[in-house]
Scaffold this motif. Structure first.
Motif, short mmCIF file in Angstrom:
data_model
loop_
_atom_site.label_atom_id
_atom_site.label_comp_id
_atom_site.label_asym_id
_atom_site.label_seq_id
_atom_site.Cartn_x
_atom_site.Cartn_y
_atom_site.Cartn_z
N SER A 8 -40.01 -42.35 81.69
CA SER A 8 -41.09 -43.13 81.10
C SER A 8 -40.70 -44.59 80.93
O SER A 8 -39.54 -44.92 80.67
N ASP A 12 -43.69 -48.39 72.59
CA ASP A 12 -43.48 -47.47 71.47
C ASP A 12 -43.86 -48.11 70.15
O ASP A 12 -43.59 -49.29 69.92
N GLY A 27 -39.22 -46.34 76.35
CA GLY A 27 -39.35 -45.36 77.43
C GLY A 27 -37.97 -44.92 77.88
O GLY A 27 -37.01 -45.71 77.86
N ASN A 122 -36.37 -38.23 80.67
CA ASN A 122 -37.44 -37.46 80.05
C ASN A 122 -38.83 -37.93 80.49
O ASN A 122 -39.23 -39.07 80.23
N MET A 147 -37.42 -32.93 76.50
CA MET A 147 -37.68 -32.94 75.05
C MET A 147 -38.55 -31.76 74.64
O MET A 147 -39.10 -31.06 75.49
N GLY A 232 -34.06 -43.98 71.72
CA GLY A 232 -33.35 -44.35 72.93
C GLY A 232 -31.86 -44.09 72.90
O GLY A 232 -31.18 -44.35 73.89
N ASP A 235 -31.01 -41.65 75.74
CA ASP A 235 -31.13 -42.24 77.08
C ASP A 235 -30.04 -43.28 77.31
O ASP A 235 -29.56 -43.43 78.44
P1 AMP Z 1 -34.72 -40.76 73.06
O1 AMP Z 1 -33.51 -41.21 73.82
O2 AMP Z 1 -34.90 -39.31 73.12
O3 AMP Z 1 -34.78 -41.34 71.67
O4 AMP Z 1 -35.98 -41.35 73.86
C1 AMP Z 1 -36.86 -42.31 73.34
C2 AMP Z 1 -37.92 -42.69 74.34
O5 AMP Z 1 -38.58 -41.54 74.85
C3 AMP Z 1 -39.00 -43.54 73.72
O6 AMP Z 1 -38.84 -44.89 74.10
C4 AMP Z 1 -40.33 -42.94 74.20
O7 AMP Z 1 -41.14 -43.88 74.86
C5 AMP Z 1 -39.91 -41.87 75.18
N1 AMP Z 1 -40.73 -40.66 75.06
C6 AMP Z 1 -41.20 -40.07 73.95
N2 AMP Z 1 -41.93 -38.98 74.25
C7 AMP Z 1 -41.92 -38.87 75.61
C8 AMP Z 1 -42.47 -37.95 76.54
N3 AMP Z 1 -43.20 -36.91 76.16
N4 AMP Z 1 -42.23 -38.14 77.86
C9 AMP Z 1 -41.48 -39.18 78.24
N5 AMP Z 1 -40.92 -40.09 77.43
C10 AMP Z 1 -41.13 -39.94 76.12
#
Ligand code: AMP
Length: 312
Positions: A8, A12, A27, A122, A147, A232, A235
């Motif tokens: 993505s 946010d 994303g 993700n 996720m 993030g 990621d």
């Molecule tokens: P994380 O590393 O898990 O904290 O990822 C955070 C990022 O995941 C955020 O910047 C969101 O834009 C993105 N995100 C949240 N939900 C989704 C989803 N269902 N599919 C893809 N990206 C997502």
């Protein structure tokens, strides 16, 4: 180009105990690419809407990220909102708007399709699968993230994806949810049986645990005085981890161990500011200094005889 990432690219809205930020650039692909770009060449595949800011495109380019695979189409950019008010390690999602991702058909250039390293960040698992299928040959290393939303609504596609990757990165709560096992090593064993040869379980402030067919490794999180925005972190961990492995070509056990510490290094920066603000402004000296602090954090030296244990 060493690493291709699909995931993505988002605006946010995030609330943490440190404040609330509306429509910040984020994303999964954004955090991953910026983190990995400190080590190697990254190409991004994704889609944004006409509302996407020109300065954000320039920011990726400023990091040497190949955004020729980032399509701009009619419609709105993916949007996610959530908070970390109850638990700083766990996001509570308020809203997910797929927008332009709802009918995105990825098409890879010949150059992208030949990337030796692939990270399926993700996003909807069927999209991750389509990108994997579009590669001209099986990359040397394929990793993916996911996720809870996709465990809830796209489990069959997610299971198929997991069966095809070398490395799975997943949060501890999601590992438990997916396997129905509460004990993490048991959950990791179940995940290893379902396809990947390495599973990285992300545990927020407790770091990351690597489970592999032949070894396990625990990478701590850096003991920061304050976490500003955990969005993030996962990621950014993956970006540092894969960026290091792709840059060195070292997929041995030692390479994966070092990569996990590089991943923890990048994750520790990501959470120090809202959005991408910290990881996009890092210097090589910042990264080296934090990496050295990790070496010190994990250093201990057994002394001779019984490993230094005063055994009776
Ligand atoms: P994380 O590393 O898990 O904290 O990822 C955070 C990022 O995941 C955020 O910047 C969101 O834009 C993105 N995100 C949240 N939900 C989704 C989803 N269902 N599919 C893809 N990206 C997502």
């Amino acid at each position: 180009m060493k690493i291709l990432v699909v995931g993505s690219v988002a605006y946010d809205t995030v609330e943490t105990p440190e404040g609330r930020h509306e429509s910040q650039l984020g994303g999964s692909a954004s955090y991953f690419s910026i983190a990995a770009s400190h080590f190697t060449e990254v190409g991004m595949v994704g889609v944004v809407g006409r509302d996407f800011q020109d300065q954000d495109l320039r920011m990726y380019e400023g990091h040497g990220i190949d955004i020729s695979g980032l399509k701009i189409v009619d419609g709105k950019t993916f949007r996610w909102s959530g908070d970390y008010l109850q638990d700083i390690n766990t996001a509570v999602t308020h809203e997910t708007q797929l927008n332009v991702f709802a009918d995105f058909e990825p098409s890879l250039t010949e150059h992208h399709a030949a990337a030796p390293f692939l990270f399926l960040a993700n996003i909807e698992p069927s999209l991750q699968l389509r990108v994997l299928d579009a590669m001209s040959e099986r990359p040397q290393l394929v990793a993916c993230d996911t996720m809870n939303l996709w465990i809830d609504i796209a489990r069959p596609q997610l299971s198929e994806l997991i069966s095809k990757v070398d490395i799975l990165t997943i949060n501890e709560g999601e590992a438990r949810q997916f396997t129905d096992e509460q004990h993490l090593p048991t959950a990791a064993s179940a995940l290893l049986l379902s396809g990947p040869s390495t599973v990285v379980i992300k545990r927020g402030e407790y770091g990351a645990a690597l489970f592999s067919e032949n070894f396990n490794f625990a990478a701590p999180a850096y003991p920061l005085a304050k976490v500003v925005d955990p969005t993030g972190a996962g990621d950014s961990f993956a970006g540092g981890f894969m960026g290091y492995i792709a840059a060195t070509g070292d997929t041995t056990e030692e390479g994966l161990r070092r990569g996990a510490i590089v991943g923890s290094t990048m994750a520790s920066f990501a959470v120090e500011a809202f959005g991408l603000d910290r990881i996009r402004n890092l210097t090589p000296a910042d990264i080296e200094e934090r990496f050295k602090a990790f070496v010190e954090l994990t250093r201990f030296e057994p002394i001779s005889g019984n490993n230094g244990l005063p055994l009776r």
